[in-house]
Structures are given as C-alpha cells and as structure tokens.
Design an enzyme around this catalytic site. Structure first.
Site, PDB file in Angstrom:
ATOM      1  N   GLU A 104      -6.438 -10.086  -0.641  1.00 46.64           N
ATOM      2  CA  GLU A 104      -6.119  -8.663  -0.433  1.00 46.64           C
ATOM      3  C   GLU A 104      -6.033  -8.359   1.056  1.00 46.64           C
ATOM      4  OE1 GLU A 104      -5.124  -5.926  -1.354  1.00 46.64           O
ATOM      5  OE2 GLU A 104      -5.960  -5.181  -3.223  1.00 46.64           O
ATOM      6  N   ASP A 105      -5.178  -7.418   1.404  1.00 51.12           N
ATOM      7  CA  ASP A 105      -5.117  -6.953   2.783  1.00 51.12           C
ATOM      8  C   ASP A 105      -6.261  -5.995   3.078  1.00 51.12           C
ATOM      9  OD1 ASP A 105      -3.999  -5.242   0.939  1.00 51.12           O
ATOM     10  OD2 ASP A 105      -2.351  -4.576   2.190  1.00 51.12           O
ATOM     11  N   ASP A 108     -10.016  -0.277  -0.247  1.00 50.48           N
ATOM     12  CA  ASP A 108     -10.313   1.115   0.118  1.00 50.48           C
ATOM     13  C   ASP A 108     -11.313   1.655  -0.910  1.00 50.48           C
ATOM     14  OD1 ASP A 108     -10.218   3.793   0.843  1.00 50.48           O
ATOM     15  OD2 ASP A 108      -8.096   4.058   0.506  1.00 50.48           O
ATOM     16  N   PHE A 157      -6.761   5.736   7.912  1.00 50.16           N
ATOM     17  CA  PHE A 157      -5.553   5.083   7.428  1.00 50.16           C
ATOM     18  C   PHE A 157      -5.023   4.143   8.497  1.00 50.16           C
ATOM     19  CE2 PHE A 157      -1.150   4.560   6.205  1.00 50.16           C
ATOM     20  CZ  PHE A 157      -1.304   4.278   4.857  1.00 50.16           C
ATOM     21  N   ARG A 170       5.024  -2.421   9.027  1.00 51.22           N
ATOM     22  CA  ARG A 170       4.339  -3.637   8.565  1.00 51.22           C
ATOM     23  C   ARG A 170       4.400  -4.747   9.605  1.00 51.22           C
ATOM     24  NH1 ARG A 170       3.323  -3.168   3.013  1.00 51.22           N
ATOM     25  NH2 ARG A 170       4.864  -1.994   1.825  1.00 51.22           N
TER      26      ARG A 170
HETATM   27  P1  5GP Z   1      -7.920   0.840  -3.354  1.00 50.93           P
HETATM   28  O1  5GP Z   1      -7.450   0.604  -4.764  1.00 50.93           O
HETATM   29  O2  5GP Z   1      -9.018  -0.089  -2.913  1.00 50.93           O
HETATM   30  O3  5GP Z   1      -8.262   2.284  -3.117  1.00 50.93           O
HETATM   31  O4  5GP Z   1      -6.668   0.626  -2.414  1.00 50.93           O
HETATM   32  C1  5GP Z   1      -6.131  -0.602  -2.197  1.00 50.93           C
HETATM   33  C2  5GP Z   1      -4.686  -0.519  -1.763  1.00 50.93           C
HETATM   34  O5  5GP Z   1      -4.350   0.743  -1.155  1.00 50.93           O
HETATM   35  C3  5GP Z   1      -4.438  -1.568  -0.710  1.00 50.93           C
HETATM   36  O6  5GP Z   1      -4.053  -2.790  -1.277  1.00 50.93           O
HETATM   37  C4  5GP Z   1      -3.344  -0.921   0.117  1.00 50.93           C
HETATM   38  O7  5GP Z   1      -2.088  -1.189  -0.464  1.00 50.93           O
HETATM   39  C5  5GP Z   1      -3.602   0.556   0.014  1.00 50.93           C
HETATM   40  N1  5GP Z   1      -4.400   1.064   1.156  1.00 50.93           N
HETATM   41  C6  5GP Z   1      -5.688   1.458   1.148  1.00 50.93           C
HETATM   42  N2  5GP Z   1      -6.085   1.875   2.364  1.00 50.93           N
HETATM   43  C7  5GP Z   1      -5.001   1.724   3.173  1.00 50.93           C
HETATM   44  C8  5GP Z   1      -4.782   1.971   4.574  1.00 50.93           C
HETATM   45  O8  5GP Z   1      -5.650   2.421   5.354  1.00 50.93           O
HETATM   46  N3  5GP Z   1      -3.535   1.668   5.031  1.00 50.93           N
HETATM   47  C9  5GP Z   1      -2.544   1.191   4.246  1.00 50.93           C
HETATM   48  N4  5GP Z   1      -1.388   0.937   4.825  1.00 50.93           N
HETATM   49  N5  5GP Z   1      -2.720   0.941   2.932  1.00 50.93           N
HETATM   50  C10 5GP Z   1      -3.940   1.207   2.409  1.00 50.93           C
END
Ligand code: 5GP
Length: 181
Positions: A104-105, A108, A157, A170
């Site tokens: 995973e990148d 959140d 963010f 990106r």
């Molecule tokens: P989660 O399901 O953990 O809330 O969110 C995961 C996904 O939301 C990540 O794989 C990513 O695609 C997107 N995401 C969450 N936070 C960020 C952020 O700060 N920047 C960006 N560009 N994408 C985010």
C-alpha cells in the site's frame, strides 16, 4: 515537470524528501528479503497510488518474487475518504498457499486495508504481510498491526511519489502535504 510548490492555487509543503523515501524503501526491502529468503512471495500492489513505491521496492529486493495488482477505490475526486470501498480490479493470480505481501502507498482510515485483508484471507494464502509506505497513525483505526511502515505521518492530505490529487501530481519525486491556510 509541474511547479511543485503550488497546485490549483494551494501551496504544497515538503514532507518527505527523495532521500528519506529511498532510505525507507531500501530498509523495508532488506527486511522483506531476510524474512522471505528462500521463498517466492507474491507482492500485490494496490493501484493506482502504490505503483511507484512497488517499482522501487521490488528493485531493492534480493529474493525471487512475483507481482500482481488490485485496484480499489475509496476516495472520489475529493480529498476525503468516502467511507466505502469498491473493488475496481481484482487480482489475477491464484494466491492459495502463497506468501502474499500487500503493498500500500498510504493507510488513512484503515478501511481499504481491512477490505484487502478480508479479500486475501478468503483465498487461503499461507501468509499475508502488509507493508505501507505511509500511515496516518492518528487516524487509522486498525484491529491488526501493519507489518512494515515507512513513515507515520500527520493527518494531512499528501501527494507525490505515486499519490495523486484528482489524478495529478503522481510524478513528483518527494512527498508533499497541502499547506493549511
Ligand atoms: P483508507 O481506506 O485507509 O482511508 O484510505 C486509503 C486510500 O485512500 C489510499 O490507498 C489512497 O488511495 C487514499 N488516500 C488516503 N489518504 C491520502 C492522502 O493523504 N493523499 C492521497 N493522495 N491519497 C490518500
């Protein structure tokens, strides 16, 4: 190369330099190589955001491995989680009896990684390991630990190194946060 200090009139603040990212990726690759020495794990990249991290991570491994990708949507074109996860592209590989590494990148809220964990476990792998370059540790609600995390970051963010805002930025090498005005 776009101007990396501004996007749509908003300022960007450097959060992680290319060197910091490179070092963290190499450290995690070294740890994964030790842990999976003599095995052939399958790394599953979570599209789109993880493609650059995945590319750097696999090139720093010194073990055999395979790759596959899964595409998930949890954000729309906005910068806040929608609270729902959609599977846009499933894995193609058969992961039954395999050592799986989910790449995973960013984590959140943790919703996406929980969804991925369920999806992987359905297929009966030998093991599932979770690695994320970034973790918003103050926000994430996880009932299981991530195995490898590059950086804990604040609840802001971020963009760059594969991470987008509305599909843009990106390609930035470092990782930037939007500046709070
Ligand atoms: P989660 O399901 O953990 O809330 O969110 C995961 C996904 O939301 C990540 O794989 C990513 O695609 C997107 N995401 C969450 N936070 C960020 C952020 O700060 N920047 C960006 N560009 N994408 C985010």
């Amino acid at each position: 190369m776009p101007d990396s200090s501004k996007f749509a009139g908003q300022s960007l603040e450097l959060l992680l330099s290319r060197d910091q990212i490179r070092q963290a990726v190499e450290d995690m690759a070294a740890q994964l190589s030790e842990r999976f020495r003599g095995k052939c794990p399958i790394l599953i990249g979570v599209l789109n955001g993880s493609f650059i991290f995945m590319a750097d991570l696999v090139r720093a491994l010194d073990i055999d491995f395979e790759v596959d990708f899964i595409k998930i949507s949890s954000y729309g074109s906005d910068t806040a989680s929608t609270g729902t996860v959609r599977l846009l592209k499933d894995i193609s590989a058969d992961i039954t009896g395999r050592d799986v590494i989910v790449v995973e990148d960013i984590v959140d809220t943790g919703l996406t990684i929980k969804f991925l964990r369920n999806r992987m476990q359905e297929a009966g792998p030998t093991s599932v390991t979770f690695i994320s370059l970034l973790l918003k540790d103050e926000v994430a609600k996880l009932d299981f630990p991530l195995d490898y995390v590059g950086f804990n970051i604040p609840d802001r963010f971020v963009v760059g190194y594969g991470l987008d805002v509305d599909q843009k930025l990106r390609g930035l090498g470092p990782i930037y946060a939007f500046k709070e005005n």
